[in-house]
Design an enzyme around this catalytic site. Structure first.
Site, short mmCIF file in Angstrom:
data_model
loop_
_atom_site.label_atom_id
_atom_site.label_comp_id
_atom_site.label_asym_id
_atom_site.label_seq_id
_atom_site.Cartn_x
_atom_site.Cartn_y
_atom_site.Cartn_z
N GLY A 191 2.97 0.90 -3.77
CA GLY A 191 2.29 0.60 -2.51
C GLY A 191 1.75 1.84 -1.84
O GLY A 191 1.71 2.92 -2.44
N ASN A 192 1.29 1.70 -0.62
CA ASN A 192 0.80 2.85 0.15
C ASN A 192 1.17 2.65 1.61
O ASN A 192 1.68 1.61 1.99
CB ASN A 192 -0.71 3.01 -0.05
N ARG A 193 0.91 3.66 2.42
CA ARG A 193 1.43 3.66 3.78
C ARG A 193 0.50 3.02 4.82
O ARG A 193 0.77 3.10 6.01
CB ARG A 193 1.74 5.10 4.21
N SER A 194 -0.57 2.38 4.40
CA SER A 194 -1.47 1.79 5.39
C SER A 194 -0.77 0.67 6.17
O SER A 194 -0.22 -0.26 5.58
CB SER A 194 -2.71 1.23 4.71
#
Ligand code: CTP
Ligand code: CA
Length: 239
Positions: free
Chosen positions: A33-36
């Site tokens: 995943g990513n931090r958005s």
């Protein structure tokens, strides 16, 4: 440009906004995943809706709290997605009818080549460490630009970390040239900038890579400044 939210300057405009970050499964319990957080994208959707647009908001793993105001807005329809593929499908079908598409979501560039149907265990190999095979996802924004209808405006976001000898603006310009979107909002990110906070600062580049605005402040203020530019651009080109 002056922001006149009450003027309903986007009345009747059909808008698609993607927000949040996709997650690519590794096995039934893990993902890449990513931090958005989706806050900037949701602010873009709400600003458009408050100015009269009808908005399809495609939300990838955006917390309910972040979506709260959008979920009760009469002109916002929310579609929740998980993976880049799901986001591409949802944006693709909504974009067929849209006047403006804003790709604010952080779309995973890669997915796991073979998702394991069972939870991976440490004893699967004799060697220490492990390697995941990744394959590239389709670029949704590039697909939209390639399939652009007459009069459709397509906007991208670019999250960039500063690098030695290569300014944010230079990298943003190269990305603008590569992406060929009508506007690209270049956004500095880092370990402690750009995520989860209420504020943001972006540099808006046009298709030629020229700076058209540098709004900063709350994510809502940045969103309204973005819509001012989109509206001005459409008035210039659509008439
Ligand atoms: N984007 C997309 N589909 C992807 C990857 C990105 O539509 N598979 C969109 C994002 O939503 C954003 C824009 O492309 O609007 C730029 O994303 P970014 O990650 O900054 O650019 P990339 O082209 O993926 O380049 P890189 O990650 O290598 O910097
Ligand atoms: Ca990327």
């Amino acid at each position: 440009a002056l922001s006149l939210a009450a003027a309903a300057d986007l009345d009747g405009c059909r808008v698609v906004v993607s927000a949040g970050g996709t997650r690519e499964p590794i096995d039934p319990v893990r993902y890449i995943g990513n931090r958005s957080s989706g806050r900037q994208g949701v602010a873009v959707a709400l600003a458009a809706a408050d100015r009269g647009a009808r908005v399809d908001l495609v939300a990838a793993h955006v917390d309910d709290g972040v979506l709260a105001a959008a979920s009760i807005h009469p002109r916002v329809t929310i579609t929740r997605v998980g993976t880049a593929k799901e986001l591409a499908d949802a944006v693709g079908s909504a974009a067929a009818e849209a006047d403006v598409v804003v790709m604010a979501a952080a779309v995973a560039d890669y997915r796991v080549a073979e998702v394991s149907p069972r939870k991976l265990t440490k004893d699967r190999s004799q060697t220490k460490g492990m390697t995941l095979d990744l394959v590239e996802n389709d670029d949704v924004l590039a697909g939209l630009v390639a399939a652009r209808r007459d009069g459709q405006t397509i906007v991208g976001f670019a999250a960039e970390t500063p690098a030695e000898g290569d300014t944010l603006l230079d990298r943003g310009r190269r990305k603008a040239a590569r992406k060929r979107a009508d506007l690209l909002a270049v956004n500095e990110v880092g370990w402690s900038v750009g995520f989860e906070s209420g504020d943001n600062a972006v540099t808006l580049l046009d298709a030629a890579g020229e700076v058209v605005a540098t709004p900063s402040g709350t994510k809502r203020a940045v969103a309204d400044a973005l819509w001012d530019e989109i509206r001005d651009l459409r008035e210039k080109t659509v008439t």
